[in-house]
Design an enzyme around this catalytic site. Structure first.
Site, PDB file in Angstrom:
ATOM      1  N   CYS A   1       0.817  -1.220   0.000  1.00 54.00           N
ATOM      2  CA  CYS A   1       0.000   0.000   0.000  1.00 54.00           C
ATOM      3  C   CYS A   1       0.846   1.263   0.000  1.00 54.00           C
ATOM      4  O   CYS A   1       0.310   2.367  -0.141  1.00 54.00           O
ATOM      5  CB  CYS A   1      -0.945   0.010   1.191  1.00 54.00           C
ATOM      6  SG  CYS A   1      -2.113  -1.363   1.213  1.00 54.00           S
TER       7      CYS A   1
ATOM      8  N   SER B   1     -11.207   1.244   5.613  1.00 54.11           N
ATOM      9  CA  SER B   1     -11.264   1.956   4.335  1.00 54.11           C
ATOM     10  C   SER B   1     -11.855   1.043   3.265  1.00 54.11           C
ATOM     11  O   SER B   1     -11.761  -0.178   3.358  1.00 54.11           O
ATOM     12  CB  SER B   1      -9.872   2.420   3.914  1.00 54.11           C
ATOM     13  OG  SER B   1      -8.987   1.316   3.809  1.00 54.11           O
TER      14      SER B   1
ATOM     15  N   LYS C   1      -9.924   6.457   4.653  1.00 52.87           N
ATOM     16  CA  LYS C   1     -11.204   5.996   5.153  1.00 52.87           C
ATOM     17  C   LYS C   1     -12.361   6.464   4.286  1.00 52.87           C
ATOM     18  O   LYS C   1     -13.297   5.696   4.035  1.00 52.87           O
ATOM     19  CB  LYS C   1     -11.402   6.487   6.605  1.00 52.87           C
ATOM     20  CG  LYS C   1     -12.770   6.187   7.188  1.00 52.87           C
ATOM     21  CD  LYS C   1     -12.986   4.686   7.330  1.00 52.87           C
ATOM     22  CE  LYS C   1     -14.452   4.350   7.529  1.00 52.87           C
ATOM     23  NZ  LYS C   1     -15.266   4.486   6.323  1.00 52.87           N
TER      24      LYS C   1
ATOM     25  N   HIS D   1      -9.211   4.267  -0.705  1.00 52.55           N
ATOM     26  CA  HIS D   1      -7.845   3.718  -0.628  1.00 52.55           C
ATOM     27  C   HIS D   1      -7.550   2.809  -1.817  1.00 52.55           C
ATOM     28  O   HIS D   1      -7.486   1.583  -1.683  1.00 52.55           O
ATOM     29  CB  HIS D   1      -7.714   2.950   0.697  1.00 52.55           C
ATOM     30  CG  HIS D   1      -6.370   2.352   0.952  1.00 52.55           C
ATOM     31  ND1 HIS D   1      -5.194   2.864   0.442  1.00 52.55           N
ATOM     32  CD2 HIS D   1      -6.015   1.255   1.689  1.00 52.55           C
ATOM     33  CE1 HIS D   1      -4.185   2.129   0.848  1.00 52.55           C
ATOM     34  NE2 HIS D   1      -4.645   1.135   1.595  1.00 52.55           N
TER      35      HIS D   1
END
Length: 389
Positions: free
Chosen positions: A85, A209, A332, A336
């Site tokens: 990520c 998220s 959130k 994402h």
């Protein structure tokens, strides 16, 4: 080392509609960033792409060359960067180092992820590849279960309850209301949070998220190139870039509630920029889960251990608080799209410091700390932006 500036940014709206091909999303974000910088593709020396799941969910590699072609940049140096990520910020860091080292003058960074075109199990499996295969994912662990483990440990260690994490989600959703690129335009309150379904004890729906799609891009330039582009426009400089790692598997860490890579990389970035914690006007942290919001605030040194929920409860993370976070909705509520998140953070930090953040504008903001995380704190990349007079 040469100074490096952000000369233009571009974003596509974050969506849960996976119909648009990733290459088209990326090309759109890059085109908008080039237009904002006032340059054509011929002025670009290199392209750094951040992407995590394309090889698995789209069976597509060579994202650098592919996107360079569709963005009208064919022929230039182009590579894909994968750091879970944190892929977007890792790509930006490599671009920053290339320019700061004097190798090139203008680089484009693009983060791209497309996830909702595949079923939930496929996406869960793809994301789980960023966990330790032998010690975690092969034993049925997912990032949901790993973050649930951290959250429960936080409850037990500091005598907390679930509702104390609600302010993180409420703040993110409130800020996303004014971000046209956010996936959620839905304000929530404490009752909404408490009534949301339990996904895995103790993690609720509003602690997590969403799975989504999107692309963001930034144009980076050395001082000489930026002087030609910016003219009378705001000069937003990357004051520092840093990265650190920690064991991927939670069981290989000494202290689960201290994100050591967050701690180390934050201190390194502040030292390189010559700033203190008090110098930071906003902190775009990696709020993939509300527990990560708390751990990031504490591990980065902005709040003592076990106190981040009180910091949030007292409104200190709000736009008019001591340390605003998730100002455009964060992971959130903006969404994402994993490999793109770090580049969205850079674009949003730029807009804040350029005084172009609209209703979410923080008064007199001049410095921003942007923190992008891979896994449960195993890869952490920071950038500090500052506005020059």
């Amino acid at each position: 080392m040469k100074d490096v500036f952000i000369a233009g940014v571009g974003q596509t709206p974050v969506t849960r509609n996976g119909a648009a091909p990733g290459r088209e999303l990326a090309a759109k974000a890059i085109g908008d960033a080039l237009h904002a910088a006032g340059i054509e593709g011929e002025a670009v020396d290199s392209l750094f792409v951040g992407n995590m799941t394309g090889a698995v969910l789209d069976q597509q590699q060579q994202m650098g060359s592919l996107i360079a072609d569709y963005a009208g940049l064919s022929g230039i140096e182009a590579v894909n960067v994968e750091a879970a990520c944190a892929s977007g910020a890792a790509a930006a860091r490599l671009a920053y180092l290339t320019l700061a080292g004097g190798m090139q003058e203008v680089a484009v960074v693009c983060g791209i992820e497309r996830m909702t075109h595949r079923d939930r199990d496929a996406v869960t499996d793809a994301l789980a590849m960023a966990a330790d295969r032998e010690l975690e994912s092969s034993r049925g662990e997912s990032f949901l279960s790993l973050n649930a483990r951290l959250m429960q440990l936080y409850f037990d260690t500091y005598d907390k309850s679930g509702e104390e994490f609600a302010p993180f989600a409420i703040n993110a959703h409130a800020n996303a209301m004014h971000n046209p690129n956010a996936v959620f335009h839905k304000q929530i309150d404490l009752d909404d949070y408490l009534e949301s379904r339990m996904i895995i004890e103790p993690v609720r729906l509003y602690d997590v998220s969403p799975t989504c799609n999107g692309a963001a891009a930034v144009v980076l330039a050395t001082a000489d190139a930026a002087n030609r582009m910016l003219q009378n426009r705001p000069r937003i400089r990357i004051a520092a870039s840093s990265a650190a790692t920690a064991p991927v598997a939670l069981d290989r860490r000494d202290d689960l509630l201290t994100l050591e890579a967050v701690r180390k990389s934050t201190l390194t970035a502040l030292d390189r920029a010559g700033f203190s914690h008090d110098s930071i006007d906003l902190f775009e942290l990696h709020d993939a889960y509300t527990i990560m919001s708390a751990l990031c605030l504490e591990s980065a040194g902005f709040t003592p251990p076990g106190t981040a929920t009180e910091f949030a409860r007292d409104g200190r993370i709000a736009r008019d608080g001591d340390l605003p976070i998730s100002m455009m909705g964060g992971l959130k509520a903006r969404g994402h799209p994993v490999g793109a998140t770090g580049v969205y953070q850079l674009a949003e930090g730029y807009l804040q410091l350029a005084q172009q953040a609209g209703a979410n504008q923080i008064d007199n903001a001049t410095t921003a700390l942007l923190q992008n995380i891979g896994g449960t704190g195993s890869t952490v990349v920071n950038h500090i932006l500052t506005r020059e007079a």
